[in-house]
Motif scaffolding. Sequence first.
Motif, PDB file in Angstrom:
ATOM      1  N   GLN A 125       4.451   4.749   3.099  1.00 39.21           N
ATOM      2  CA  GLN A 125       3.855   3.994   4.140  1.00 39.21           C
ATOM      3  C   GLN A 125       2.200   3.615   4.003  1.00 39.21           C
ATOM      4  O   GLN A 125       1.764   4.622   3.203  1.00 39.21           O
ATOM      5  N   SER A 126       1.746   2.833   4.837  1.00 36.85           N
ATOM      6  CA  SER A 126       0.357   2.653   4.660  1.00 36.85           C
ATOM      7  C   SER A 126       0.058   1.934   6.280  1.00 36.85           C
ATOM      8  O   SER A 126       0.782   0.962   6.507  1.00 36.85           O
ATOM      9  N   PRO A 143       3.583  -1.752   5.026  1.00 37.39           N
ATOM     10  CA  PRO A 143       2.362  -1.675   5.646  1.00 37.39           C
ATOM     11  C   PRO A 143       2.626  -1.677   7.172  1.00 37.39           C
ATOM     12  O   PRO A 143       3.394  -2.259   7.868  1.00 37.39           O
ATOM     13  N   HIS A 144       1.628  -1.095   7.938  1.00 34.18           N
ATOM     14  CA  HIS A 144       1.365  -1.029   9.061  1.00 34.18           C
ATOM     15  C   HIS A 144      -0.270  -1.500   9.472  1.00 34.18           C
ATOM     16  O   HIS A 144      -1.003  -1.177   9.002  1.00 34.18           O
ATOM     17  N   TYR A 145      -0.366  -2.474  10.702  1.00 33.65           N
ATOM     18  CA  TYR A 145      -1.445  -3.121  10.683  1.00 33.65           C
ATOM     19  C   TYR A 145      -2.412  -2.802  12.137  1.00 33.65           C
ATOM     20  O   TYR A 145      -1.596  -2.843  12.990  1.00 33.65           O
ATOM     21  N   HIS A 154       3.496 -10.469   4.124  1.00 28.73           N
ATOM     22  CA  HIS A 154       4.527  -9.655   4.940  1.00 28.73           C
ATOM     23  C   HIS A 154       4.873 -10.183   5.936  1.00 28.73           C
ATOM     24  O   HIS A 154       6.183  -9.878   6.750  1.00 28.73           O
ATOM     25  N   TYR A 175      -9.532   4.853   1.251  1.00 29.90           N
ATOM     26  CA  TYR A 175      -7.967   4.864   1.482  1.00 29.90           C
ATOM     27  C   TYR A 175      -7.552   6.528   1.172  1.00 29.90           C
ATOM     28  O   TYR A 175      -7.744   6.764   0.375  1.00 29.90           O
ATOM     29  N   GLN A 186      -1.899 -10.515   1.609  1.00 27.42           N
ATOM     30  CA  GLN A 186      -0.714  -9.485   1.637  1.00 27.42           C
ATOM     31  C   GLN A 186      -0.444  -9.391   3.075  1.00 27.42           C
ATOM     32  O   GLN A 186       0.743  -9.513   3.276  1.00 27.42           O
ATOM     33  N   LEU A 231      -0.592  -0.778  -1.674  1.00 26.80           N
ATOM     34  CA  LEU A 231      -0.151  -1.337  -0.819  1.00 26.80           C
ATOM     35  C   LEU A 231       1.067  -2.231  -0.689  1.00 26.80           C
ATOM     36  O   LEU A 231       2.064  -2.127   0.156  1.00 26.80           O
ATOM     37  N   ASN A 232       1.389  -2.972  -2.014  1.00 27.24           N
ATOM     38  CA  ASN A 232       2.389  -3.779  -1.960  1.00 27.24           C
ATOM     39  C   ASN A 232       3.643  -2.579  -2.347  1.00 27.24           C
ATOM     40  O   ASN A 232       4.921  -3.104  -2.075  1.00 27.24           O
ATOM     41  N   THR A 269       4.097  -0.043  -0.652  1.00 23.52           N
ATOM     42  CA  THR A 269       4.438   0.702   0.409  1.00 23.52           C
ATOM     43  C   THR A 269       4.852  -0.060   1.716  1.00 23.52           C
ATOM     44  O   THR A 269       4.600  -1.337   1.604  1.00 23.52           O
ATOM     45  N   ILE A 280      -3.074  -0.234   7.713  1.00 23.64           N
ATOM     46  CA  ILE A 280      -4.272  -0.830   7.445  1.00 23.64           C
ATOM     47  C   ILE A 280      -4.974  -0.822   8.549  1.00 23.64           C
ATOM     48  O   ILE A 280      -4.703  -1.897   9.523  1.00 23.64           O
TER      49      ILE A 280
END
Length: 1844
Positions: A169-170, A654-656, A470, A235, A466, A649-650, A652, A172
């Motif tokens: 996971q990531s 992502p959560h923003y 998503h 990061y 990105q 990131l791609n 994982t 951002i």
Amino acid sequence: MRPRPAFCVCASESSVYTGLLFARVWIPDADEVWKSAELTKNYKHGDSTLHLTLEDGMDIEHKLDDKTKNLPHLRNPDILVGENDLTALSYLHEPAVLHNLKVRFTDSKLIYTYCGIVLVAINPYENLPIYGSDIINAYSGQNMGDMDPHIFAVAEEAYKQMARDERNQSIIVSGESGAGKTVSAKYAMRYFATVSGAATEANVEEKVLASNPIMEAIGNAKTTRNDNSSRFGKYIEIGFDKRYRIIGANMRTYLLEKSRVVFQADEERNYHIFYQLCASSHLPEFKNLKLGKTQTLSIGWLDVLILIVLFCVYLCSGINELNQKGLFQVLAAILHLGNVEIKDRDSDSSIIPPNNRHLTVFCELMGVTYQDMSHWLCHKKLKTAQETYIKPIPRLQASNARDALAKHIYAKVFNWIVDHVNKSLRATVKQHSFIGVLDIYGFETFEINSFEQFCINYANEKLQQQFNMHVFKLEQEEYLKEQIPWTLIDFYDNQPCINLIEAKMGVLDLLDEECKMPKGSDDSWAQKLYNTHLKTCSLFEKPRMSNKAFIIQHFADKVQYQCDGFLEKNKDTVNEEQINVLKASKLDLLVELFQDEAKVTSPTGTAPGGRTRLSVKPKEVRSGASSKEHKKTVGCQFRNSLAMLMETLNATTPHYVRCIKPNDLKFPFTFDPKRAVQQLRACGVLETIRISAAGFPSRWTYQEFFSRYRVLMKQKDVLSDRRLTCRNVLEKLVQDQDKYQFGKTKIFFRAGQVAYLEKLRADKLRKACVRIQKTIRCWLVRKKYLRKKHAAITIQRYTRGHQARCLVKYMRQTLAAITIQKFQRMCVQRKVYLQKQAAALVMQTILRAYMARQKYQGLLRNHKAVFIQKHVRGWLARQRYKRSLRAIVYLQCCIRRMKAKKELKKLKIEARSVEHFKKLNVGMENKIMQLQRKLDEQAKDNRVTSERLNCLETSHAVESEKLKVEVSKLKGIEEEAKNNANRVTSLLEQLERLRKELTTTQKEKKTIEDWATKYRDEMEKMVAELKQQNGLLKTEKDDLNRMIKEQSQQMTEKMTRALAEETQQLESDLNEERSRYQNLLTEHLRLEERYDDLKEEITLSVSVPKPGHRRTDSTHSSNGSECTYNSEFAESEESSRHGEDVTRGMDTSLTLKLQKRVTELEQEKSSLRNELENKEEQFQRARVRVQPQYYTILLQYYARQELDSENKKLKHDLTAMRQSLLGNAGAGAGAPGSPPYKVLMDQLNSSCEELEVRKEEVLILRSQLVSQKEAMQHKETMTEPVHYAEDVHKMKDSGAITQAYLGLKETNRSPTADFHRLNEDRELWLVYEGLEETNRLLEGQMQQQRRSYDNEVEVLRGELQSVKEENNRQQQLLAQNLQLPPEARIEASLQHEITRLTNENLDLMEQLEKQDKTIRKLKKQLKVFSKKIGEMGAGHVETISPGQMVEETVRPVNIPRREKDFQGMLEYKKEDELKLVKNLILELKPRGVAVNLIPGLPAYILFMCLRHADYVNDDQKVRTLLTSTINSIKKILKKRGDDFETVSFWLSNTCRFLHCLKQYSGDESFMKHNTPKQNDHCLSNFDLAEYRQVLSDLAIQIYQQLIKCMENILQPMIVSGMLEHETIQGVSGVKPTGLRKRTSSIADEGTYTLESILRQLSAFHSTMCQHGTDPELIKQVVKQQFYIIGAVTLNNLLLRKDMCSWSKGMQIRYNVSQLEEWLRDKSLMLCGAKETLEPLIQAAQLLQVKKKTDEDAEAICSMCNSLSTSQIVKVLNLYTPVNEFEERVSVTFIRTIQTRLRDRCETPQLLMDTKIIYPVTFPFNPSSLALETIQIPGSLNLAFLTRV
């Protein structure tokens, strides 16, 4: 700003315009961006203007665009304003988003809002209490849409998806400077560290959090927008193992702003570390850095404290002390390098002045030579094909080279620190997955944008692409999942902008190409850009007024970049020779920084212009050298690192998190719409809204739609199939089928359709309300009309009769009145005429006189005015003359001043000449010498004069003293002469006066005799009056005495109340101590389980079984510090089989640590013995007369102290063992047969055995302390101490005292006395005859004991006060020691410790002597008693002295024996003990025992076996049986601890076993309710008080495990059953839920109802009742259950905005009433469970009460006494109307509540602590079951037991 896709008004919205008056819309505004207005005239298709009214009442006409004819955006209904998710809004457009965020931020103080998958976080510029551990626990395990928006919800979503999907996971986090990106990232990492924990005891999560101060110090700086702005991107990958616990982390950084090292804008600062160094320059450690205070910006002690913290953090990060010193030297050297001044030698060269102080310090700190560094700072080396030239450079280039070197060094330091931080955070085991947290700069645009802003915006373009992909992908997945026809949604793609930047012949490519050109410049690069892209790319523009700038149209805005400095920043070159000088440094750290430095050469070949000073032949170049040795440009490096980041990131999920800065002034909770909308456009939030609005943004499940819009359906439309029902209704309500789609589980609506449906629903409800109101009002008005009609008829009848009578009376009165008026009016008129005549005459007289006086006054004023004018005109003429004179004089002065200035200028020019100056100096020197001589002479004269004056003063003083003496003598003689002369005259006068007095005396004698008789009569009267007053005084005295008695009674009552309050306080303190003790037991149990788990992990991970190896039973485990002989034997066998493999990964360090542990246990043992001896005398003083709670507090204090020390040592051992294993797991030890291996194995085994022995000795010492206390209780001659004080207070009369005395005598007798024989011998009659005397004696004894009790209480209070004083003294001493230097501090502490130990040794010696005397005395008494018993023939009783016990591994406790009759016992063989434990505990099924057999049967069987061991006097058997029982119960609870039935069963049996040990212990306090037969079954040989304590601790542990098991079962039910489920159907309407429910993290779970909770509570209750649990214990369990239900429900209510409504408050109150009804059914209303629900009840009432006026606020403050102020305010802020008929709570009302509750003293904690467990007590509950009647069923397989 480029045009963005407009949010057009759809057809349904235009229909609203044409069909609805007073519709609310949004119109653009220059100040507020969007302003709300109301439609005042219906819109017709084709109209060019709209008639609107603003909120302030102003009417305006809004013109529509002639081309587009787009109508203004419609405003959402008030019911949708303030939603948690922006996508839940019906109308999705920019003004709706902005208004929703503003309302949440300013009104509700909510900083987080969802926007689909994005969390919008607005910086509040204020510390909020929403990040504590209680909030983390509340969000842990929750689905993302279930709670209010929070950064913890995003973190929990990432953590849950990582665990469920096994995908990295990531998170951002983006936003502009000052928006709170770094803080949000820190809170996310804190959440992971708290929730997951670490896989090792090395506290990796603390290291992850501790890396933040380091990175902030070297990478953050103060800017105009943010005081702690991150000037780099990072990061952080947080690694997790297979159990999803943190094992390590890794950090990647991006684009450090190196230019800040050498340049800062106004009102900005350099990096924090430099200011921290300058602020700490006075410290001894930094003296050698030679730094001073900065003069430009303020620094303070905070920087010093932060630097001290950094010392500790550096150590945690693996930076040793030597590297720390070198690091600070390099940083200080950078500061000195910036102060090096370079001067011009000529136009083409520069020079550094010799002995430059800053350069000298720089060279000393860096360990380089001054000559080399000063030379290469002003020169550079140029290489050609044939030779090398050393060329001087001008001052500007030298300054740039100096700055480039400083930036390069700082960049190296930054990277070095990052590398070391990563090394310290590196995982020691294999990483299974990770969560990345990206904290990166947001889109930036300034007045001047350079290379840094270009790179930042380039990164944001990639991230936005990105993000768009998503969001688009999620939308597509949702539609496909619901099987909705997918139509392509057009969204903005920024790939052309990215191609413009990074594609071939793009901006970066051209920049790199220009950097390689020999004569490349910024201007030529700009021309290439114009030629390449100006006509081919629409996103590239050229400014009109500049040829050195270009414009790129980014996704957020147009940005103009200045080309100046692009090439230099992209090259980032530094002089190679300067690097070589640094490489030759003596500083090891500097060499390490540059050891991997690649060759840095300038891309240019030769420099334009300049002279060549020196020519040197170059070294031979290697044949394989090529141009690839040139280092990569900054742009290339950034593009590659960005590509790696995007690849990560791609890969994982992502959560923003988008951080928004609300205002530029940093005001708390102040919202600037302009700044907010800029950031919303830049961060992609509006793009998410646009993509959502293009499809079907509103999604409802079929059940939600049916519940909400049931009012729009007719009865015939409602079908059993909800989907079909919703389809039929929607086809009728919405004609256009394109406005909605039916999915598998949801209905999808276009934008605006929910608002349309809400309008229809509101209209329907309004019509229904109107109809109801019409009917009710008609009925009320008709009833009122009939009542009024009847009353009116009655009133009219009486009124008409009254009016007729009044008319007759009126006519008579009128006639009489006319006659009277006639004569009265005549009289009045005549009087008025006469008065007017007289008045007229008077007025004429006065007026004529007034006119004459006015004429005279006029003449007089005219004469005086002429006189004044004459003098004024003369004065004005004189003033004009004086002004003219002053002007002439001023003009002359100006002319003279001008001439004087010219003369002065000439004199100054002459004074500047050297000769003139010398002449003046010569004259001045002579004058100075003359003045100096004069001063010396005057000083000498002054000294001589002062000496003379001193001599004169002394001589004058002596002479004056002599003269004073003589004068005093002369005065005395003179006075004597005068006195003698006066005495003669006075004697003559006295003689004459006496003669006169004789005659007067004779006359007075007669008068006095007359007066005496008169006085005698008066005195007799006065005596009579005094007697009367005396009587009155006596009555007053009696009244005063009575008042004093009343006051004394009041004081007594007051003291009684104070005593009761003090007793209550002591009880609360006791509960707190009990709670702490039980928490320590829980911690101890957790550490034991952790220790066992680690042992099992080590055994499984390290040991490799050989072929044919046979595993032991998996259920075998050594649990706890106590173990039986058999379990020890089994463990030894198992360890012998696995020993080689277990110790393969260990080294001698583990053995040394275990030996150290054994030494610590020995010291602990000796200290416990000393402590035991110290406390014995205190127990003797306070044994009976102190309240029983005091004993409990003391025992719990020592138990807690022991557990604390034991827990700390267990933690220390675990940490040491794990570090040793992890450090040597990969390096293998020696071979299994090698001598070092055998030595290590022997040391390990011996250390383990000695460790177990020491632990048991500690346990025995504790049991001795308890037994000593009970032994002192048995020595008392009165009744037991536990009930003494209570029983004495209950004795109100002599009869009760008599019964107490008889009971006392019976208790003191032997239990085998024959009472029938006593009665036959008439001894009771003798006692009855002496009853009176006995009562008096007993009353005297009671009074004496009462006094002694009071005295001892005072003594104990004094001792407590002394202890407090000693504690304060120790704290003061400690504070004083901390202020001393380290050496003096150590000496003072040693001296204090020596003094303390000396005093303690003396006290111990005295106590030892006293104990020896007591032992000798008791031995003598024992001998005497044994002789008496032998003589009486009562049998021989074996006595055991302290030294006569059987020798064992563990020294037993000395237990007195008593001989009684034995019955109800079970005999077993010693070898059958394991079988007994296995069949009765390990393999017993609680369900069968609870249903078929008597409750507590295993406890009875174990106790009967124990009685037999006591009967045969086998202490080894007693000990092994008890220890095996305890360990087996622990083992079965560890194995099946999640089964509520098992835990409840063994809690009941453990308590029953504990009650049996008490009931049959022989203690008088426990034998009151026994039958004579049960008293005969008491234990005869051993006192098991210490094991009762161990069993009590075990019962506490089981109770806490029961509570946790019960909480795990109830936890999923509480929120659903108490909050979400509609117990009262149709009361609460469902509101739109937005996109949150679409997240894939939500699992399909069964819905729990209130009935589910009640059924589970009933199941718990019936299970405990079947197991025979004590009723008091059941009450405590139920109270804990209700506390958990109330706390969890209230916490979720405080964190869920959708639950705070009027209808939800009604649901909660109904649910609480059902819980109370359950309590009444179970007869548990008095257990205290209802009181635990009081906060929840008050919160529900708060949702329902009125919230408008001040009276409402006062009522709320008085009602909500169980809620804290923060909880009340939170509920009011979250209150959300479900229907439009409800009103929101105003901000003014909330502030009124806060003002009224300001004086409350309470904790600021928002949520209730759900982890609290009330302290449990086990009241003694004796059993009436006879042991001899118990039968053992054959199903238990206990045939080897024999009944005795």
